[in-house]
Design an enzyme around this catalytic site. Structure first.
Site, PDB file in Angstrom:
ATOM      1  N   ASP A 157      78.992  12.640  29.841  1.00 61.81           N
ATOM      2  CA  ASP A 157      79.563  13.982  29.899  1.00 61.81           C
ATOM      3  C   ASP A 157      78.459  14.957  30.278  1.00 61.81           C
ATOM      4  O   ASP A 157      77.516  15.093  29.528  1.00 61.81           O
ATOM      5  CB  ASP A 157      80.200  14.354  28.553  1.00 61.81           C
ATOM      6  CG  ASP A 157      79.270  14.082  27.375  1.00 61.81           C
ATOM      7  OD1 ASP A 157      79.058  12.910  27.030  1.00 61.81           O
ATOM      8  OD2 ASP A 157      78.743  15.054  26.818  1.00 61.81           O
ATOM      9  N   GLU A 200      65.749  14.952  25.747  1.00 63.33           N
ATOM     10  CA  GLU A 200      66.973  14.148  25.878  1.00 63.33           C
ATOM     11  C   GLU A 200      67.126  13.487  27.248  1.00 63.33           C
ATOM     12  O   GLU A 200      67.616  12.360  27.364  1.00 63.33           O
ATOM     13  CB  GLU A 200      68.150  15.106  25.637  1.00 63.33           C
ATOM     14  CG  GLU A 200      69.526  14.519  25.758  1.00 63.33           C
ATOM     15  CD  GLU A 200      70.601  15.609  25.860  1.00 63.33           C
ATOM     16  OE1 GLU A 200      70.298  16.730  26.306  1.00 63.33           O
ATOM     17  OE2 GLU A 200      71.744  15.318  25.488  1.00 63.33           O
TER      18      GLU A 200
HETATM   19  O1  LIG Z   1      78.645  18.534  22.708  1.00 62.07           O
HETATM   20  C1  LIG Z   1      78.896  18.090  23.986  1.00 62.07           C
HETATM   21  C2  LIG Z   1      78.917  16.590  24.065  1.00 62.07           C
HETATM   22  O2  LIG Z   1      77.760  16.087  23.447  1.00 62.07           O
HETATM   23  C3  LIG Z   1      77.609  14.703  23.331  1.00 62.07           C
HETATM   24  O3  LIG Z   1      77.183  14.139  24.562  1.00 62.07           O
HETATM   25  C4  LIG Z   1      75.830  14.100  24.843  1.00 62.07           C
HETATM   26  O4  LIG Z   1      75.037  13.755  23.722  1.00 62.07           O
HETATM   27  C5  LIG Z   1      75.309  12.488  23.118  1.00 62.07           C
HETATM   28  C6  LIG Z   1      74.306  12.304  22.020  1.00 62.07           C
HETATM   29  O5  LIG Z   1      73.020  12.154  22.512  1.00 62.07           O
HETATM   30  C7  LIG Z   1      75.259  11.350  24.134  1.00 62.07           C
HETATM   31  O6  LIG Z   1      75.754  10.183  23.550  1.00 62.07           O
HETATM   32  C8  LIG Z   1      76.071  11.687  25.370  1.00 62.07           C
HETATM   33  O7  LIG Z   1      75.841  10.690  26.322  1.00 62.07           O
HETATM   34  C9  LIG Z   1      75.627  13.039  25.892  1.00 62.07           C
HETATM   35  O8  LIG Z   1      76.293  13.343  27.076  1.00 62.07           O
HETATM   36  C10 LIG Z   1      78.867  14.002  22.850  1.00 62.07           C
HETATM   37  O9  LIG Z   1      78.747  12.600  22.947  1.00 62.07           O
HETATM   38  C11 LIG Z   1      80.079  14.448  23.595  1.00 62.07           C
HETATM   39  O10 LIG Z   1      81.232  13.829  23.100  1.00 62.07           O
HETATM   40  C12 LIG Z   1      80.157  15.961  23.441  1.00 62.07           C
HETATM   41  O11 LIG Z   1      81.321  16.434  24.022  1.00 62.07           O
END
Ligand SMILES: OC[C@H]1O[C@H](O[C@H]2O[C@H](CO)[C@@H](O)[C@H](O)[C@H]2O)[C@H](O)[C@@H](O)[C@@H]1O
Ligand SMILES: [Ca+2]
Length: 797
Positions: free
Chosen positions: A519, A723
């Site tokens: 995302d 990140e």
């Molecule tokens: O809050 C927005 C989105 O955040 C997350 O996605 C991002 O962080 C995660 C944790 O590191 C990671 O797994 C993911 O790949 C990133 O894009 C979350 O997973 C999303 O559901 C959320 O909408």
């Protein structure tokens, strides 16, 4: 002025020498004012000064003495030990752990000499200096007044005022410190961004641990950057990211930076099948009303409407706990199993982040944490029906890319000598099989026509965890159409007061994008729920082959399934064997070849199950087919020869190609999972895939690129680990403006956590490169210079 080591007086330890310096009395006052003297003494450091002057002659002798009877504290001990209470220099406090305190090979008498030895004045400060230390073979140490040195360091070197010393700061890049080895008489310059930023980091830690004066090993300032980053990850960052959910720290893990409601408070949702946890948390809430902990039992049926109804009261979802005897009461109690969070705004247990993190944890011998995370996943499958995107209420209907079998097997490899290891693996396997059937091989995720799977979670309304403005460009036209403000429209749409089928479709795909972990990306926007992606189907192929092999080789090809793990039409007494899992894997491989392999382009693509055609966005997840072993040797060769050049850039692999992303601009902003960004999981899985098919040199080269980029950013930017990176930028790849920016940047003085999967990629990647490469990395040799020199065999190691 004179100075120098004196012969030990009778009765002192043979390893102790005493250094005295004669200084002018006024100078003495200047250096150690009364306040500092008191605080030194409180820290257990004694000051003996013979103020015997009557005239202006320099006859004052001041000797600052710190305890040297310590034996074995390593110069690279973690900050909590190096600066911790029990290891304070010369500590006389009760409970000081003598066996671990710092070692000083020679004397520890710091004379109260003139110059910047104690205050650490920047060179430009214009203080008169005593003599400079000549380079010597004796490891150098500095005696430092923490607060004043910190202050002068920031004043002169942090010219942009962000509490970090980076290559963007325009300071003199030099500070002078008094050396402890010379008894503080001699001084030495600390030069350059890297050493100064390391000094800032060390002083920040020392201050945090309440130290006013420290003796600092120079080795901590000029440490090889690869060793330093790896050491910090191992001894500090993992600890900074470790959480548990129970009474001891619920306020820490209860905190959610994504909670935008009016009254954020700790809240925990407990599944109906965990009544002991419910009682436990209810007692915590009653015993500690100041926490304002709200405890809510989840209903048996969790519907999309129910999940949406929790949007204005977000909270944690309970995870697995252990039973222990409370030593204070002698009663049995529950304690949370520790786990690792990604960091930044992500303060909960994530699905695929946990897998990536566990690769690094295992390298760092923190196998127990990886094991706990496997057990949390089994708990989630049992009680929430899936491995959660993460354990917050707004993630209840979403999963993430599945990695459970590989994760459990890697842990098992490390604990197989332990008596309970087989039980651990059995539990993980049963959970993975249930997840496989119930989540990925059931509608709506399963596409029955192709037999392939899609990210396609249930849900309703607008995801509440995104940044406030995230959907503004999508929703504003609708708000205007309904003559409403942005906020009014969001409320009306979520409440079902306005009906907009196109928006429903948009958010179906948006939820799928988030479940995919990618995302957001133009690869997946407005289409994700229809795509059988190469990543998901590779991972499921890996499940199938892992499950088959494990049942056959570890469980004698018979794995009885207990009733609580049965799914679908399986009956009590059901036994699993390898053959059916082999068939499933073969079937999927055939479908992947048929629908996803593109012989012209030589890589795999996602397949659009609605339009019934390949989706021509070139994605780095194509290499996941190699990681999973789903590619034939010919396909693997083609992906290396024709695919790799499309994705390989300065810092490793880009998430997707520039051509596939298309033109970006004000109306089409960059998405974080598109070109030019690179992510740790993409690198890690590609390295593994390449190695699996014998492309070791390519794996090493890509690992070197990524590690170099990380090391360089760490070196130039005050220890930063973030990140994701812009893998095309040679100088500041950690600067990413897309979407919510970057996580891991927001620290003062010292980075304490890094970012979970990026930490892991470093430790894991260092296992992939060879020792020559590691040395070149430590010397910050750019990837292209390294490979050119290496090709010409000019590099001397
Ligand atoms: O809050 C927005 C989105 O955040 C997350 O996605 C991002 O962080 C995660 C944790 O590191 C990671 O797994 C993911 O790949 C990133 O894009 C979350 O997973 C999303 O559901 C959320 O909408
Ligand atoms: Ca700065």
């Amino acid at each position: 002025m004179e100075s120098g080591p004196h012969t030990p007086s009778p009765g002192t330890s043979p390893s102790t020498t005493t250094t005295t310096t004669i200084v002018h009395p006024q100078r003495l006052e200047q250096i150690i004012p009364a306040v500092a003297k008191a605080s030194l003494e409180a820290d257990g450091i004694t000051i003996r000064s013979n103020i015997a002057n009557t005239d202006d002659a320099p006859r004052t002798v001041g000797v600052l003495r710190y305890n040297t009877s310590h034996d074995s504290l390593h110069e690279f001990a973690p900050a909590h030990i190096y600066y911790g209470d029990d290891h304070d220099i010369g500590s006389t406090k009760k409970g000081a752990v003598r066996s671990k305190v710092r070692t000083y090979s020679t004397s520890a008498a710091i004379p109260l000499n003139s110059g910047g030895g104690i205050d650490g004045q920047p060179r430009s400060g214009g203080r008169r200096r005593a003599s400079y230390d000549e380079p010597s073979s004796i490891p150098r140490k500095f005696f430092i007044n923490v607060v004043s040195t910190l202050q002068s360091l920031l004043e002169s070197e942090d010219t942009d005022g962000n509490y970090q010393i980076t290559i963007d700061d325009g300071g003199p890049k030099t500070i002078t410190l008094g050396t402890a080895n010379s008894g503080g008489y001699n001084r030495a310059d600390i030069r350059g961004t890297y050493m100064l930023s390391n000094l800032l980091q060390e002083l920040t830690y020392a201050k945090q641990f309440g130290r006013r004066y420290i003796v600092l090993d120079e080795a901590r300032l000029n440490e090889n950057p690869v060793d330093r980053l790896s050491r910090l990850i191992r001894t500090s960052f993992w600890d900074g990211l470790t959480r548990r959910i129970d009474a001891s720290v619920i306020e820490v893990v209860g905190y959610d930076p994504k909670d935008r409601t009016a009254d954020p408070r700790p809240r925990i949702y407990v599944p109906i099948g965990a009544p002991e946890q419910l009682a436990y948390y209810q007692k915590v809430a009653a015993d500690r009303p100041e926490l304002r902990l709200e405890v809510i039992q989840l209903p048996k049926e969790i519907t999309p409407d129910y999940v949406k109804s929790l949007n204005d009261k977000p909270g944690l979802l309970a995870l697995a706990m252990d039973k222990e005897i409370d030593p204070r009461t002698g009663q049995e109690t529950l304690v949370g199993k520790p786990f690792v969070v990604p960091g930044g705004r992500f303060n909960e247990l994530y699905g695929w982040d946990s897998y990536m993190e566990s690769l690094g944890l295992i390298v760092d011998n923190k196998v127990e944490l990886a094991k706990n995370m496997v057990e949390h996943f089994a708990f989630c499958i049992q009680h929430y029906g899936k491995i959660l995107n993460a354990n917050r209420s707004y993630y209840l209907s979403r999963s993430q890319p599945p990695f459970l079998t590989d994760m459990a097997l890697r842990v098992y490899e490390r604990i197989r000598h332990e008596p309970e290891s087989k039980e651990f693996l059995r539990g993980a396997l049963l959970a993975a099989m249930k997840e496989y059937h119930q989540v990925w091989m059931s509608e709506p995720r399963l596409d029955k026509v192709t037999g392939l799977s899609r990210y396609r979670p249930e849900g309703k309304g607008i995801p509440p965890e995104t940044e406030a403005e995230h959907f503004e460009h999508i929703l504003m036209p609708y708000a205007e159409k309904h003559n409403m403000s942005f906020d009014e429209f969001q409320q009306a749409y979520n409440d079902g007061v306005v009906i907009e089928p196109d928006l429903d479709e948009y958010f179906l795909h948006d939820r799928a994008v988030r479940e995919s972990g990618h995302d957001t990306s133009y690869r997946l926007e407005k289409i994700c729920g229809n795509l059988a992606t190469i990543d998901l189907n590779s991972l499921l192929y890996k499940y199938e082959t892992d499950i088959s092999k494990t049942i056959r080789t570890i469980f004698g090809d018979k794995l009885p399934v207990p009733d609580e793990w049965l799914v679908g039409d399986q009956k009590s007494g059901h036994v699993e064997s390898s053959a059916i899992w082999d068939r499933r894997a073969r079937k999927r491989k055939m479908a992947m070849d048929k629908y996803m392999w593109n012989p012209e382009k030589g890589i795999f693509f996602d397949y659009d199950t609605v339009e019934k055609k390949q989706h021509f966005y070139e994605t780095a997840t194509t290499f996941w087919a190699m990681w999973a072993g789903a590619a034939s040797p010919g396909q693997a060769r083609s992906m290396v020869e024709r695919g790799l050049p499309k994705f390989e850039v300065l810092g490793g692999l880009v998430a997707g190609t520039e051509e596939s992303r298309g033109v970006v601009g004000i109306d089409r902003p960059n998405r974080q999972w598109d070109y030019p960004y690179g992510w740790a999981p993409q690198q890690i899985l590609a390295w593994g895939g390449l190695q699996r098919y014998g492309f070791d040199q390519e794996a090493e080269r890509l690992a070197y690129r990524w590690l170099f980029m990380m090391t360089k950013a760490f070196f130039d930017y005050n220890g930063v680990v973030v990140e994701k990176y812009d893998v095309t930028r040679p100088v500041d790849p950690h600067r990413v403006d897309a979407e919510y920016g970057n996580q891991g940047l927001d620290f003062k003085g010292v980075a304490r956590e890094g970012f979970g999967w990026v930490n892991a990629s470093y430790q894991y990647g260092l296992q992939i490169i060879n020792s020559h490469m590691r040395r070149a990395l430590g010397a910050l040799t750019p990837p292209d210079s390294f490979s050119n020199a290496f090709d010409r065999e000019e590099m001397v190691f």
